[in-house]
Design a protein around this motif. Structure first.
Motif, PDB file in Angstrom:
ATOM      1  N   CYS A  45      -4.703 -15.559  13.985  1.00 22.75           N
ATOM      2  CA  CYS A  45      -5.343 -15.083  13.762  1.00 22.75           C
ATOM      3  C   CYS A  45      -6.026 -13.715  13.786  1.00 22.75           C
ATOM      4  N   ASP A  47      -7.662 -12.172  15.004  1.00 18.44           N
ATOM      5  CA  ASP A  47      -9.265 -11.129  16.535  1.00 18.44           C
ATOM      6  C   ASP A  47      -8.686 -11.040  17.507  1.00 18.44           C
ATOM      7  N   ALA A  70      -8.518 -16.143  10.743  1.00 13.95           N
ATOM      8  CA  ALA A  70      -9.009 -18.063  11.448  1.00 13.95           C
ATOM      9  C   ALA A  70      -6.901 -18.608  10.752  1.00 13.95           C
ATOM     10  N   HIS A 106      -8.450 -20.786  17.186  1.00 12.79           N
ATOM     11  CA  HIS A 106      -8.702 -20.437  18.735  1.00 12.79           C
ATOM     12  C   HIS A 106     -10.092 -20.378  18.451  1.00 12.79           C
ATOM     13  N   CYS A 109     -14.068 -18.131  16.261  1.00 12.23           N
ATOM     14  CA  CYS A 109     -13.135 -17.901  15.633  1.00 12.23           C
ATOM     15  C   CYS A 109     -14.124 -17.519  14.651  1.00 12.23           C
ATOM     16  N   GLY A 110     -14.257 -15.939  14.104  1.00 14.10           N
ATOM     17  CA  GLY A 110     -15.724 -15.196  13.094  1.00 14.10           C
ATOM     18  C   GLY A 110     -15.010 -16.257  11.882  1.00 14.10           C
TER      19      GLY A 110
HETATM   20 ZN   LIG Z   1     -10.085 -16.149  14.456  1.00 13.96          ZN
END
Ligand SMILES: [Zn+2]
Length: 213
Positions: A45, A47, A70, A106, A109-110
């Motif tokens: 991801c 992130d 994601a 993870h 995760c947004g």
């Molecule tokens: Zn994520």
């Protein structure tokens, strides 16, 4: 004059250069004359908390990495379109002949949150469109956790999306061929950034469990 965050990055680059170009370390000498030969493709991801190289303490040349919202793998689609993730998978599997492909999900995760609660993202935007890939994961998560338990639902969906990405990965003919003919190893991992644990998807029972370190 660079802004403070950029100055910090340049200071980091200075340290990197001192280590690999001005010191005794010959890693880049070998990597530039011999080319890259990573054994592992990681699809992670974007992130900022889950950089695969930082999490695995990997060195230069060790990992071929694709990062997106994601850590999703889209299904195989032949023909037009700007398939950046698919192109990276093809290059890693067909050209570099990596031995392992890891889908690294993870906690928190947004992207998965945006899939569950689309109103929090730009209506009709890129994130909403991209996250449609993980709709099957959302459906399965909704069967496993009650809709009112947002945290459990979020976590289930993060785990399910790794399963979806592995299914999609296997829809690529050259991936299936590498699985059959040269023992390509596909792993689903999940980094729980709240506890610091790494979970692995067990191929036999289809469940995630913490890796003993
Ligand atoms: Zn994520």
């Amino acid at each position: 004059m660079p802004k403070r965050a950029i100055a910090r990055l340049m200071s980091g680059f200075r340290q990197f250069r001192e280590k690999f170009y001005l010191g005794d370390d010959t890693t880049y000498n070998k990597l530039s004359s011999g080319g890259q030969g990573p054994k592992t493709l990681i699809i992670g991801c974007s992130d900022s908390r889950v950089d695969p190289a930082i999490l695995s303490s990997a060195g230069p040349g060790e990992l071929f990495v694709v990062r997106n919202i994601a850590n999703l793998v889209p299904p195989y689609e032949h023909g037009g379109g700007s398939h950046g993730v698919s192109a990276a998978i093809e290059f890693a599997v067909v050209n570099l002949k990596v031995e392992n492909v890891i889908i690294l999900g993870h906690r928190q995760c947004g992207g998965i949150k945006a899939l569950l609660y689309p109103k929090e993202t730009q209506a009709g935007g890129f994130v909403q469109h991209w996250m449609k890939i993980a709709e099957p994961a959302k459906s399965r998560a909704l069967r496993k956790a009650p809709i009112e338990d947002q945290d459990a639902l979020w976590r289930h969906c993060e785990l399910e999306s790794i399963r979806t990405s592995i299914e999609n990965l296997r829809s690529f003919p050259f991936v299936e061929e590498a699985l059959q003919n040269r023992g390509l190893n596909v792993l689903g991992l999940y980094f729980d950034l709240e506890t610091g644990e790494m979970l692995e998807l067990n191929e036999k029972d289809g469940e995630f469990s913490a890796i003993a370190l």
